[in-house]
Every structure is written in C-alpha cells, then in structure tokens.
Write an enzyme that holds these catalytic residues in place. Structure first.
Site, PDB file in Angstrom:
ATOM      1  N   ASP A  67     -76.808  23.024 -22.859  1.00  0.00           N
ATOM      2  CA  ASP A  67     -77.472  21.951 -22.114  1.00  0.00           C
ATOM      3  C   ASP A  67     -78.192  20.976 -23.030  1.00  0.00           C
ATOM      4  O   ASP A  67     -78.336  21.217 -24.238  1.00  0.00           O
ATOM      5  CB  ASP A  67     -78.452  22.543 -21.083  1.00  0.00           C
ATOM      6  CG  ASP A  67     -79.326  23.658 -21.654  1.00  0.00           C
ATOM      7  OD1 ASP A  67     -79.420  23.774 -22.890  1.00  0.00           O
ATOM      8  OD2 ASP A  67     -79.918  24.411 -20.869  1.00  0.00           O
ATOM      9  N   ASN A 135     -87.479  31.878 -13.678  1.00  0.00           N
ATOM     10  CA  ASN A 135     -86.977  31.802 -12.296  1.00  0.00           C
ATOM     11  C   ASN A 135     -85.507  32.219 -12.201  1.00  0.00           C
ATOM     12  O   ASN A 135     -84.862  32.001 -11.176  1.00  0.00           O
ATOM     13  CB  ASN A 135     -87.156  30.384 -11.744  1.00  0.00           C
ATOM     14  CG  ASN A 135     -86.376  29.341 -12.533  1.00  0.00           C
ATOM     15  OD1 ASN A 135     -85.617  29.679 -13.442  1.00  0.00           O
ATOM     16  ND2 ASN A 135     -86.550  28.082 -12.198  1.00  0.00           N
ATOM     17  N   HIS A 137     -83.014  31.074 -14.106  1.00  0.00           N
ATOM     18  CA  HIS A 137     -82.001  30.078 -14.453  1.00  0.00           C
ATOM     19  C   HIS A 137     -81.270  30.445 -15.742  1.00  0.00           C
ATOM     20  O   HIS A 137     -81.812  31.132 -16.611  1.00  0.00           O
ATOM     21  CB  HIS A 137     -82.566  28.644 -14.489  1.00  0.00           C
ATOM     22  CG  HIS A 137     -83.417  28.284 -15.649  1.00  0.00           C
ATOM     23  ND1 HIS A 137     -84.502  27.436 -15.552  1.00  0.00           N
ATOM     24  CD2 HIS A 137     -83.349  28.603 -16.963  1.00  0.00           C
ATOM     25  CE1 HIS A 137     -85.049  27.265 -16.726  1.00  0.00           C
ATOM     26  NE2 HIS A 137     -84.374  27.965 -17.608  1.00  0.00           N
ATOM     27  N   GLU A 142     -80.705  25.727 -12.122  1.00  0.00           N
ATOM     28  CA  GLU A 142     -81.900  26.171 -11.421  1.00  0.00           C
ATOM     29  C   GLU A 142     -81.498  26.914 -10.144  1.00  0.00           C
ATOM     30  O   GLU A 142     -80.365  26.769  -9.667  1.00  0.00           O
ATOM     31  CB  GLU A 142     -82.759  24.949 -11.076  1.00  0.00           C
ATOM     32  CG  GLU A 142     -83.252  24.166 -12.294  1.00  0.00           C
ATOM     33  CD  GLU A 142     -84.402  24.850 -13.027  1.00  0.00           C
ATOM     34  OE1 GLU A 142     -84.460  26.092 -13.066  1.00  0.00           O
ATOM     35  OE2 GLU A 142     -85.245  24.131 -13.593  1.00  0.00           O
TER      36      GLU A 142
HETATM   37  C1  GLP Z   1     -84.707  26.513 -21.136  1.00  0.00           C
HETATM   38  C2  GLP Z   1     -83.205  26.526 -21.458  1.00  0.00           C
HETATM   39  C3  GLP Z   1     -82.568  27.861 -21.169  1.00  0.00           C
HETATM   40  C4  GLP Z   1     -83.431  28.980 -21.700  1.00  0.00           C
HETATM   41  C5  GLP Z   1     -84.760  28.980 -20.999  1.00  0.00           C
HETATM   42  C6  GLP Z   1     -85.696  30.093 -21.443  1.00  0.00           C
HETATM   43  O1  GLP Z   1     -85.038  26.014 -19.907  1.00  0.00           O
HETATM   44  N1  GLP Z   1     -82.492  25.507 -20.778  1.00  0.00           N
HETATM   45  O2  GLP Z   1     -81.273  27.881 -21.744  1.00  0.00           O
HETATM   46  O3  GLP Z   1     -82.794  30.211 -21.510  1.00  0.00           O
HETATM   47  O4  GLP Z   1     -85.399  27.739 -21.225  1.00  0.00           O
HETATM   48  O5  GLP Z   1     -86.291  29.749 -22.649  1.00  0.00           O
HETATM   49  P1  GLP Z   1     -87.183  30.702 -23.549  1.00  0.00           P
HETATM   50  O6  GLP Z   1     -86.229  31.494 -24.348  1.00  0.00           O
HETATM   51  O7  GLP Z   1     -87.992  29.754 -24.377  1.00  0.00           O
HETATM   52  O8  GLP Z   1     -88.007  31.510 -22.632  1.00  0.00           O
END
Ligand code: GLP
Length: 261
Positions: A67, A135, A137, A142
C-alpha cells in the site's frame, strides 16, 4: 492456517526471515510482497544482516508493496516508498527498478488498476508479508472491505489515522486515503506470512485465527488461504484459545519433517 507462537519479537523476525530466505534459495527471482509499519522493521534488519553475511541475495528478486498513502510523494519522509528504501532496499542488492510501491500522487485510481495489472504481469506474488492493524486490517483493507477486493483506493478509519498519526508531526498533512492491494489480491499470493508482535495486537490475532470469516476482521480472510503462516510473539498470541494445539501441531510437524528426511 499455520499458527506459530514464539517467545519474542526477535524470534518472529528470525522465523519470518527463514521463510523468505528459503524461498529465495529455491527461486532467486521470486516476487516478494512487502509491508510497512513497525512490525516488519526487525524482519528487514534480519534480512539485511543475512545479506551482509552473504546468506541471501536479492539481485534477481522483485517486490510489490501492499500500500501507499494518496497525496504524498515518494520523497516524503512518511511515504511508504521512502520507508522501504530506508528500511530495506538501500541496504541490500535488490534492483530498485524491480521494487514497486503504488503511486498515490498523479492519478491514484488509474495507478491502482495499473498496479494490479503489474502484479499479474510479474506472474503473481510468491510470498506476501503482512502485518495487522489493531482493527484487523491487512494492507489498508479496513473492516467492511470486500473479501474479493483488488487494488484500489480505501478511506482510512479514524482509528487507523490515529494509530498512524505518531509518524506525522502535528502541523503536517496526514492522508486519509490510501491505495492498497485488495484482499482478493492478497489471497492470490502463493504464500501469506503474517507477523504480529505486542499486546495491542492480541484481540486482532484472536479474531483473525479463531473468529468467524468476516469482512469485519479483514485478516480473517486468510482462513481461506491454502498456505498462510501466522507468526506471533507471546503477547500478540495471548488471547488465542487453542494455544496448546498450535504448539502441538508445530512439534508434530517438526517430527514429521525429521521422519521424512
Ligand atoms: C499500517 C499498514 C499495515 C500494517 C499496520 C500495522 O496501517 N498499512 O500494512 O500492518 O499499519 O502496523 P504496525 O506494524 O506499525 O502495528
């Protein structure tokens, strides 16, 4: 779904790196799906270490990131392109021209379609690395995302915007839209490798692994994947009800592999 609960976040990174290195030793031009966020940083550091020790090479590998934010340029410190360059690509021998991150700047709607086509043209993703949002995702899919979705633009939830606000300064523009691979895109990867660490992910991991298949927890779509591996540390796995069974499966699988050698 194979669920592996290990002691520490470092163990998660080590085991994750084992999966990637094993793939690259069999297929040096593998197509890797990569993720951003705090979780994969230790994985990337481990891969860099192994590259320096000449245990793995990325020269022929290709990558597609999950993304990218809409409206911030690749040079922006908070862009996922910048993150990937800084956290991984600049430290290994992957060819930058073989690395792909969606372009959220010029025409994001077209860029999303083009990205999906580019993944297909590359022969699909061999191994997709994933983190998970609190959440549930994956990528920026989402809750309520279609389980069949392809790469497209998603509106971030207030929770996700709040979670990611730690990376932006108070007066800085923080995007509310992102281009993300869809859940359908992710499910097409030949293998999915989801990593999670820390207590803040425990509810999402429990819902993903043991809850119903539901768009309310996008990561639960991995229950449909024929080759999904979930590696979590103790804290992230703390709410798993069938904890003991996952340990048992792992021990039995190890024995089976030893027996077959
Ligand atoms: C972001 C990314 C996800 C990632 C998530 C959790 O929103 N788009 O790909 O898995 O955050 O991130 P973290 O590893 O910092 O908790």
């Amino acid at each position: 779904m194979q669920v592996i609960v290990v002691d520490t976040a470092q163990d998660v990174a080590m085991l994750g790196a084992d999966h990637i290195c094993r793939l690259l030793s069999k297929k040096d031009n593998a197509v890797l799906g990569l993720a951003t966020g705090s979780t994969p940083i230790a994985l990337y550091q481990e891969l860099i270490e192994r590259y320096r020790r000449k245990e793995v090479m990325f020269r022929s590998a290709h990558s597609f990131n999950l993304d990218e934010y809409v409206g911030i340029a690749a040079e922006h410190l908070q862009s996922y392109r910048f993150f990937m360059n800084q956290q991984l690509f600049e430290h290994i021998d992957i060819q930058l021209k073989n690395t792909h991150v969606p372009d959220g700047m010029i025409d994001p709607i077209q860029a999303a379609d083009d990205y999906e086509a580019l993944i297909n043209a590359a022969g699909g993703i061999d191994l997709q690395v994933l983190g998970i949002g609190r959440n549930g995702h994956i990528g920026f899919n989402e809750p309520s995302s279609s389980l069949g979705s392809l790469t497209r633009i998603k509106t971030l939830t207030p929770d996700t915007i709040r979670d990611n606000s730690r990376f932006f300064s108070a007066d800085e523009f923080q995007p509310r839209l992102a281009i993300t691979m869809g859940i359908g895109t992710i499910l097409r990867a030949k293998k999915a490798l989801l990593l999670a660490t820390g207590a803040s992910k425990a509810d999402a991991i429990q819902a993903m692994v043991e809850g119903p298949l539901s768009a309310s927890c996008p990561a639960s779509a991995l229950q449909l994947h024929a080759n999904a591996v979930v590696i979590v540390d103790k804290e992230a796995g703390a709410k798993l009800v069938n904890h003991e069974y996952y340990h048992w499966v792992r021990a039995e699988t190890d024995q089976l592999i030893v027996g077959l050698k």
